[in-house]
Design a protein around this motif. Structure first.
Motif, PDB file in Angstrom:
ATOM      1  N   UNK A 108     -23.217  10.884  14.907  1.00 31.46           N
ATOM      2  CA  UNK A 108     -23.908  12.042  15.476  1.00 31.46           C
ATOM      3  C   UNK A 108     -24.566  11.710  16.803  1.00 31.46           C
ATOM      4  N   UNK A 109     -24.942  10.444  17.013  1.00 27.74           N
ATOM      5  CA  UNK A 109     -25.567  10.055  18.281  1.00 27.74           C
ATOM      6  C   UNK A 109     -24.608  10.226  19.442  1.00 27.74           C
ATOM      7  N   UNK A 110     -23.314  10.142  19.191  1.00 30.83           N
ATOM      8  CA  UNK A 110     -22.296  10.293  20.235  1.00 30.83           C
ATOM      9  C   UNK A 110     -21.567  11.638  20.125  1.00 30.83           C
ATOM     10  N   UNK A 111     -22.169  12.553  19.362  1.00 31.84           N
ATOM     11  CA  UNK A 111     -21.574  13.873  19.174  1.00 31.84           C
ATOM     12  C   UNK A 111     -20.152  13.757  18.638  1.00 31.84           C
TER      13      UNK A 111
ATOM     14  N   UNK B  63     -27.969   0.231  23.150  1.00 31.65           N
ATOM     15  CA  UNK B  63     -26.924   1.027  23.799  1.00 31.65           C
ATOM     16  C   UNK B  63     -26.581   2.201  22.883  1.00 31.65           C
ATOM     17  N   UNK B  64     -26.758   3.395  23.395  1.00 41.68           N
ATOM     18  CA  UNK B  64     -26.559   4.592  22.609  1.00 41.68           C
ATOM     19  C   UNK B  64     -26.263   5.761  23.532  1.00 41.68           C
ATOM     20  N   UNK B  65     -25.960   6.907  22.934  1.00 40.00           N
ATOM     21  CA  UNK B  65     -25.846   8.153  23.686  1.00 40.00           C
ATOM     22  C   UNK B  65     -26.892   9.153  23.219  1.00 40.00           C
ATOM     23  N   UNK B  66     -27.736   8.721  22.294  1.00 42.93           N
ATOM     24  CA  UNK B  66     -28.759   9.594  21.719  1.00 42.93           C
ATOM     25  C   UNK B  66     -30.072   9.405  22.467  1.00 42.93           C
ATOM     26  N   UNK B  67     -30.362  10.332  23.371  1.00 43.77           N
ATOM     27  CA  UNK B  67     -31.623  10.272  24.116  1.00 43.77           C
ATOM     28  C   UNK B  67     -32.679  11.191  23.500  1.00 43.77           C
ATOM     29  N   UNK B  68     -32.298  11.924  22.468  1.00 41.48           N
ATOM     30  CA  UNK B  68     -33.239  12.875  21.865  1.00 41.48           C
ATOM     31  C   UNK B  68     -34.111  12.236  20.797  1.00 41.48           C
ATOM     32  N   UNK B  69     -33.648  11.146  20.172  1.00 46.17           N
ATOM     33  CA  UNK B  69     -34.423  10.511  19.097  1.00 46.17           C
ATOM     34  C   UNK B  69     -35.531   9.648  19.690  1.00 46.17           C
ATOM     35  N   UNK B  70     -36.453  10.303  20.361  1.00 45.88           N
ATOM     36  CA  UNK B  70     -37.500   9.556  21.046  1.00 45.88           C
ATOM     37  C   UNK B  70     -38.423   8.811  20.110  1.00 45.88           C
ATOM     38  N   UNK B  71     -38.792   9.429  18.980  1.00 49.69           N
ATOM     39  CA  UNK B  71     -39.750   8.800  18.083  1.00 49.69           C
ATOM     40  C   UNK B  71     -39.198   7.494  17.506  1.00 49.69           C
TER      41      UNK B  71
ATOM     42  N   UNK C 204     -28.590   4.572  27.900  1.00 50.38           N
ATOM     43  CA  UNK C 204     -28.058   5.827  27.369  1.00 50.38           C
ATOM     44  C   UNK C 204     -26.828   6.218  28.175  1.00 50.38           C
ATOM     45  N   UNK C 205     -25.696   6.326  27.495  1.00 59.50           N
ATOM     46  CA  UNK C 205     -24.453   6.760  28.132  1.00 59.50           C
ATOM     47  C   UNK C 205     -24.388   8.277  28.079  1.00 59.50           C
ATOM     48  N   UNK C 206     -24.085   8.896  29.189  1.00 59.73           N
ATOM     49  CA  UNK C 206     -24.035  10.353  29.245  1.00 59.73           C
ATOM     50  C   UNK C 206     -22.875  10.807  30.118  1.00 59.73           C
ATOM     51  N   UNK C 207     -22.359  11.980  29.787  1.00 57.97           N
ATOM     52  CA  UNK C 207     -21.323  12.599  30.600  1.00 57.97           C
ATOM     53  C   UNK C 207     -21.905  13.560  31.627  1.00 57.97           C
ATOM     54  N   UNK C 208     -23.227  13.668  31.636  1.00 53.76           N
ATOM     55  CA  UNK C 208     -23.881  14.545  32.600  1.00 53.76           C
ATOM     56  C   UNK C 208     -23.756  13.961  34.005  1.00 53.76           C
ATOM     57  N   UNK C 209     -23.422  14.802  34.967  1.00 56.30           N
ATOM     58  CA  UNK C 209     -23.401  14.346  36.353  1.00 56.30           C
ATOM     59  C   UNK C 209     -24.783  14.386  36.971  1.00 56.30           C
ATOM     60  N   UNK C 210     -25.646  15.290  36.487  1.00 56.49           N
ATOM     61  CA  UNK C 210     -27.030  15.381  36.944  1.00 56.49           C
ATOM     62  C   UNK C 210     -27.911  15.513  35.715  1.00 56.49           C
TER      63      UNK C 210
ATOM     64  N   UNK D 240     -43.515   2.547  26.931  1.00 57.74           N
ATOM     65  CA  UNK D 240     -43.192   1.147  27.188  1.00 57.74           C
ATOM     66  C   UNK D 240     -41.713   0.827  27.220  1.00 57.74           C
ATOM     67  N   UNK D 241     -40.856   1.835  27.135  1.00 61.42           N
ATOM     68  CA  UNK D 241     -39.419   1.577  27.209  1.00 61.42           C
ATOM     69  C   UNK D 241     -38.947   1.690  28.644  1.00 61.42           C
ATOM     70  N   UNK D 242     -37.916   0.933  28.953  1.00 69.10           N
ATOM     71  CA  UNK D 242     -37.220   1.062  30.226  1.00 69.10           C
ATOM     72  C   UNK D 242     -35.908   1.776  29.951  1.00 69.10           C
ATOM     73  N   UNK D 243     -35.673   2.892  30.638  1.00 69.83           N
ATOM     74  CA  UNK D 243     -34.528   3.752  30.354  1.00 69.83           C
ATOM     75  C   UNK D 243     -33.486   3.608  31.452  1.00 69.83           C
ATOM     76  N   UNK D 244     -32.278   3.343  31.062  1.00 68.85           N
ATOM     77  CA  UNK D 244     -31.126   3.304  31.973  1.00 68.85           C
ATOM     78  C   UNK D 244     -30.164   4.415  31.593  1.00 68.85           C
ATOM     79  N   UNK D 245     -29.777   5.222  32.563  1.00 64.21           N
ATOM     80  CA  UNK D 245     -28.757   6.246  32.324  1.00 64.21           C
ATOM     81  C   UNK D 245     -27.418   5.686  32.794  1.00 64.21           C
ATOM     82  N   UNK D 246     -26.496   5.528  31.856  1.00 67.70           N
ATOM     83  CA  UNK D 246     -25.198   4.951  32.155  1.00 67.70           C
ATOM     84  C   UNK D 246     -24.154   6.050  32.263  1.00 67.70           C
ATOM     85  N   UNK D 247     -23.350   5.975  33.294  1.00 69.65           N
ATOM     86  CA  UNK D 247     -22.334   6.994  33.528  1.00 69.65           C
ATOM     87  C   UNK D 247     -21.123   6.770  32.633  1.00 69.65           C
ATOM     88  N   UNK D 248     -20.504   7.860  32.245  1.00 66.69           N
ATOM     89  CA  UNK D 248     -19.255   7.809  31.487  1.00 66.69           C
ATOM     90  C   UNK D 248     -18.093   7.781  32.473  1.00 66.69           C
ATOM     91  N   UNK D 249     -17.306   6.704  32.491  1.00 67.64           N
ATOM     92  CA  UNK D 249     -16.204   6.627  33.460  1.00 67.64           C
ATOM     93  C   UNK D 249     -15.098   7.619  33.125  1.00 67.64           C
TER      94      UNK D 249
END
Length: 497
Positions: free
Chosen positions: A325-328, A420-428, A448-454, A470-479
């Motif tokens: 479900x984290x990757x839909x 490494x995940x695609x689930x950015x909604x499970x913040x807690x 967080x891997x995402x297909x979003x361009x923006x 205290x987390x460091x967030x990286x948005x990773x692009x989907x090639x």
């Protein structure tokens, strides 16, 4: 898949879902349209169809029982005519119809005796998106002419959520040859462990009346480890180790150019801690004032300490989220996440860091593997970690933070946890994990891997909340190049035809 070889006899690769041929395909009702008709000695079309491995496929070639019934009726009528009238026509028809079983039954049946097949995979481990070459050698014990032989081979990706079978069919009239070599290649192989099982060999007569099927065990394994497309991997490697300043004051902005290429801003993000550079980390009490990144602080990004090469993490823990479900339920998005994780493992190994991987059934007692520092042993450990990533499957079980604590065990102070995940909604869940890491004096980075361009407003807001925790967030692009389908092609980009 791609047929290779220099056989001058008739060769045919058919679709697994095509109309079943009643006999010898080129002349007996096969509806496959030949390609390359201008080439002497070949008339082939090769089609790849993905379908569930458990689905029941009808045999492409089968015996024509209706035709044999008519032949038997004609033989009885000829026999009766010869006994009653004794004419030359009846005798001739009886002889001709009596020879048909010899040509169409006995000879194909003799050709099935002593059939063996062997498989060679020159490169049993490749990267996601690469080309794989498979060679089959078919041998028969005796030379039996006037028969055709069809070979059906296939591989199944056992790491995919929905197991798909990729089929290949080959047809040849060997005449007086006892050994035949079949070589084909698969382009754009996807991540996973691909298993080869039985090879179905069908032998029939030239009249297309009879087909004998024989299944031969010919196991084989092809592993495709996760990897980013070559162009994107080179872009990331060029940016690694460079002190990059954020172009925009908005630390949550990320853009991807048209055509799937990562823009300069987004590419820098893949290698930085939310835009503050790869050689910086959050400020800790007691850090020297000389090492504080005052430029980043003046721009309102917070307090960060410049990290020098000698100040490496005590240990790097890589966590792969396998919750479907984290990757839909998108298998390729999961593959992209593992590709970025694989690049992180390779980079950490190059830097001489200790790496621990938590994957598979994370949160339910998943296995752990550790990569030792440097040398040939370290290289072997990295290969083992990559092969383990290749065999990962999406699961229905969500990651449990409490179980993760048990898996992590005692952490060394100064270690860094990468998720490494695609689930950015499970913040807690990630905030709880960050609190545990902080108690152990360790850092945590969420990739967080995402297909979003923006990035959307909700994504930027969630990033702000996670960074405050205290987390460091990286948005990773989907090639986008990972969307290339597994397909066939004439010739080979890496191997001579």
């Amino acid at each position: 898949m791609k047929r290779r070889g220099n056989d001058s006899n008739v060769m045919l690769a058919e679709a697994a879902k095509g109309q079943p041929a009643q006999g010898f395909p080129p002349s007996a009702g096969n509806k496959t349209k030949p390609s390359g008709a201008g080439k002497a000695g070949t008339g082939a079309q090769e089609t790849v169809v993905e379908e569930p491995a458990q689905s029941a496929r009808p045999s492409v070639y089968r015996t024509r029982w209706g035709a044999w019934l008519l032949i038997a009726a004609g033989w009885l009528m000829s026999l009766a005519g010869m006994l009653t009238r004794g004419g030359a026509v009846e005798t001739f028809m009886l002889i001709v119809l009596s020879l048909l079983p010899l040509l169409s039954i006995v000879m194909p049946l003799l050709s099935t005796l002593g059939l063996t097949v062997s498989r060679i995979i020159p490169e049993a481990k490749i990267k996601d998106g690469d080309e794989a070459v498979i060679r089959l050698t078919l041998r028969r014990s005796s030379i039996v002419p006037f028969v055709w032989i069809a070979v059906h081979d296939g591989m199944t990706n056992t790491s995919a959520a929905k197991r798909t079978s990729l089929d290949y069919r080959y047809l040849v009239a060997p005449l007086l040859r006892k050994e035949m070599e079949i070589s084909y290649s698969v382009l754009a192989v996807r991540r996973g462990e691909h298993q080869f099982g039985q090879v179905t060999v069908t032998v029939g007569d030239w009249l297309g009346l009879t087909a004998f099927h024989k299944k031969l065990e010919c196991p084989g394994t092809l592993v495709a480890v996760p990897a980013l497309p070559e162009q994107q991997r080179r872009r990331a490697e060029q940016l690694h180790g460079a002190m990059a300043e954020q172009v925009s004051g908005d630390s949550s902005a990320a853009f991807i150019s048209d055509g799937g290429e990562i823009s300069a801003i987004a590419a820098d993000r893949l290698l930085q801690q939310a835009g503050i550079g790869p050689d910086s980390r959050p400020y800790r009490e007691g850090d020297s004032m000389r090492h504080i990144n005052w430029r980043a602080a003046a721009k309102g990004r917070g307090m960060f300490t410049k990290q020098h090469l000698l100040e490496q993490p005590a240990e790097i823990i890589m966590i792969a989220d396998t919750h479907s479900a984290a990757f839909n339920h998108d298998g390729r998005l999961f593959d992209a996440s593992l590709a970025w994780l694989a690049r992180g493992i390779e980079q950490a190994a190059a830097d001489g860091c200790d790496v621990r991987l938590l994957a598979g059934t994370v949160g339910t007692g998943g296995a752990k593997e550790k990569q030792k520092r440097g040398g040939q042993a370290g290289h072997q450990q990295v290969n083992q970690l990559l092969e383990r990533l290749a065999r990962l499957k999406l699961t229905k079980t969500a990651v449990s933070v409490d179980s993760l604590r048990t898996e992590l065990g005692g952490l060394k102070a100064g270690s860094v946890i990468h998720v490494y995940t695609a689930d950015w909604k499970s913040g807690q869940s990630w905030i709880k994990l960050a609190a545990y890491a902080a108690d152990q004096k360790c850092g945590i980075r969420l990739h967080v891997v995402t297909k979003q361009t923006v990035l959307t407003f909700a994504m930027r807001e969630q990033q702000r909340l996670l960074e405050e925790a205290g987390l460091s967030v990286n948005w990773l692009a989907y090639p986008d190049k990972m969307n290339r389908p597994t397909q066939t092609a004439e010739g080979g980009s890496r191997h001579a035809r």
